[in-house]
Scaffold this motif. Structure first.
Motif, short mmCIF file in Angstrom:
data_model
loop_
_atom_site.label_atom_id
_atom_site.label_comp_id
_atom_site.label_asym_id
_atom_site.label_seq_id
_atom_site.Cartn_x
_atom_site.Cartn_y
_atom_site.Cartn_z
N GLN A 1 0.80 -1.22 0.00
CA GLN A 1 0.00 0.00 0.00
C GLN A 1 0.84 1.27 0.00
N HIS A 2 2.14 1.14 0.02
CA HIS A 2 3.03 2.30 0.08
C HIS A 2 3.26 2.84 -1.33
N PRO A 3 3.44 4.17 -1.47
CA PRO A 3 3.77 4.72 -2.80
C PRO A 3 5.00 4.09 -3.44
N LEU A 4 5.92 3.58 -2.62
CA LEU A 4 7.11 2.92 -3.17
C LEU A 4 6.92 1.40 -3.22
N ALA A 5 5.70 0.98 -3.47
CA ALA A 5 5.45 -0.42 -3.82
C ALA A 5 5.85 -0.71 -5.25
N ILE A 6 6.06 0.33 -6.04
CA ILE A 6 6.29 0.17 -7.48
C ILE A 6 7.76 -0.11 -7.78
N PRO A 7 8.05 -0.84 -8.86
CA PRO A 7 9.43 -1.00 -9.30
C PRO A 7 9.89 0.26 -10.03
N ARG A 8 11.09 0.72 -9.72
CA ARG A 8 11.60 1.94 -10.37
C ARG A 8 12.96 1.68 -11.01
N VAL A 9 13.99 1.46 -10.21
CA VAL A 9 15.31 1.23 -10.78
C VAL A 9 15.32 0.01 -11.72
N PRO A 10 14.70 -1.11 -11.36
CA PRO A 10 14.69 -2.23 -12.32
C PRO A 10 14.04 -1.86 -13.65
#
Length: 371
Positions: free
Chosen positions: A20-29
């Motif tokens: 549920q956190h905004p940083l649940a998403i993949p970014r660097v990968p």
């Protein structure tokens, strides 16, 4: 300058702050996979980020805080006293399986970057840019402050003129606190006004070495271009920096859920392109960004900009497959076609509000007084 280097790590793949956190998403990968799919990231330009050791982190962070992060990772929990003192185990800064290793890897990447650019050069560490971390506590999803650690490392090399430029939608309060009144470090920040952490007001010069430009809600490409041409670039040029550290947070674009700015990714790339020739050393970091498609495209485009690579009008199949494979619990409705098929947004020009013009004029007038 020598060929740019990209710092990454597999620790970011599968690591999450929680569903549920905004940083649940993949970014660097996503950035790594997109750049490889585009043919922009040959093996010789890639470096694996080391994990910073506690002794290196103590250059800015309190030993008791580093110990608290390590203990939280080992036990998977924090007690009430630790939560209150160090602000970990909160909704914004939760305990997650890599609560020490992941930020220590981002910090290790930025410290490695400082070493790599010592003789001159360009390094990109998209996992870095955690500019809210304080010496003894977490803040704003940031457990450690890798920009501060990198700048301290550059100062330790004997540099005396460092420009820190931050175009994240949120003000860089941790960096401002670390270098308040430090004449060797000039800090320039553009960020959305009246947005957490509610610091970085127009008249805040952080002891004489900072330029803060709060941007009105809905600032577009035209407004940022004015800020770049009349505030950021003249200030950097006047300083004649020996090194530039650019925090290139991706949360100022229209589609991001944690800001109300209205830029395209072209605005960020224009800033990267303008700064990359203004100092013999350039370190570019990531930062904010909470829409998986816009972050991946924007940060991949930063790497393309640093390398002078051409961006096609339509993405090839391999790159499109990377974007199609992303998911997002915050998504409402269908994904716009451009988020899957293009790297570059359509430009988002528009009117520039009078209050932004007045702020820019205020900063220009103040700079003339300083000079």
């Amino acid at each position: 300058m020598s060929t740019p280097l990209f710092i990454g790590s597999e620790i970011y793949r599968g690591s999450s702050y929680g569903p549920q956190h905004p940083l649940a998403i993949p970014r660097v990968p996503t950035v790594i996979d997109l750049c490889r799919a585009m043919g922009w990231l040959p093996r010789e330009q890639y470096r694996t980020s080391p994990r910073a050791k506690p002794a290196a982190l103590h250059a800015f962070h309190a030993p008791t805080y580093i110990e608290a992060l390590q203990r939280a990772e080992a036990t998977g929990a924090v007690d009430a006293e630790t939560r209150k003192r160090h602000q970990i185990g909160t909704l914004s800064n939760p305990v997650f399986p890599e609560i020490f290793r992941r930020p220590a890897t981002a910090a290790g990447g930025s410290l490695l970057a400082a070493e790599l650019i010592a003789p001159g050069g360009v390094v990109y560490n998209p996992g870095g840019g955690t500019h809210h971390g304080m010496a003894d506590r977490a803040g704003g999803f940031c457990y450690l402050n890798d920009p501060v650690l990198a700048i301290k490392a550059l100062l330790g090399q004997g540099l005396s003129r460092i420009a820190y430029v931050d175009i994240d939608a949120h003000h860089c309060d941790g960096v401002a606190a670390a270098f308040h009144g430090e004449p060797r470090v000039m800090m320039i920040s553009t960020h959305e006004e009246k947005r957490w952490p509610f610091t970085g007001t127009l008249d805040d010069d952080a002891g004489g070495n900072a330029i803060n430009l709060p941007l009105p809600r809905a600032t577009n490409d035209s407004g940022f271009a004015m800020a770049l041409e009349r505030v950021i670039l003249p200030a950097v040029q006047a300083q004649r920096p020996e090194a530039i550290v650019l925090q290139c947070g991706a949360d100022a674009v229209t589609e991001d859920p944690l800001s109300r700015l209205a830029m395209s990714n072209n605005a960020h790339w224009a800033c990267v392109a303008a700064l990359k020739g203004m100092a013999p050393r350039l370190l570019v970091l990531g930062g904010g960004g909470y829409n998986p498609w816009t972050v991946g495209r924007l940060w991949a485009g930063v790497w393309a900009t640093l390398n002078g690579a051409d961006m096609p009008d339509r993405l090839p199949g391999a790159a499109r497959a990377v974007l199609e494979g992303l998911g997002w619990t915050r998504r409402r409705g269908e994904r716009p076609d451009h988020l899957l098929n293009t790297m570059r947004d359509a430009p988002r020009p528009g009117p520039i509000p009078d209050d932004l013009r007045r702020r820019v004029q205020f900063l220009e007038d103040r700079r003339r007084v300083w000079v």
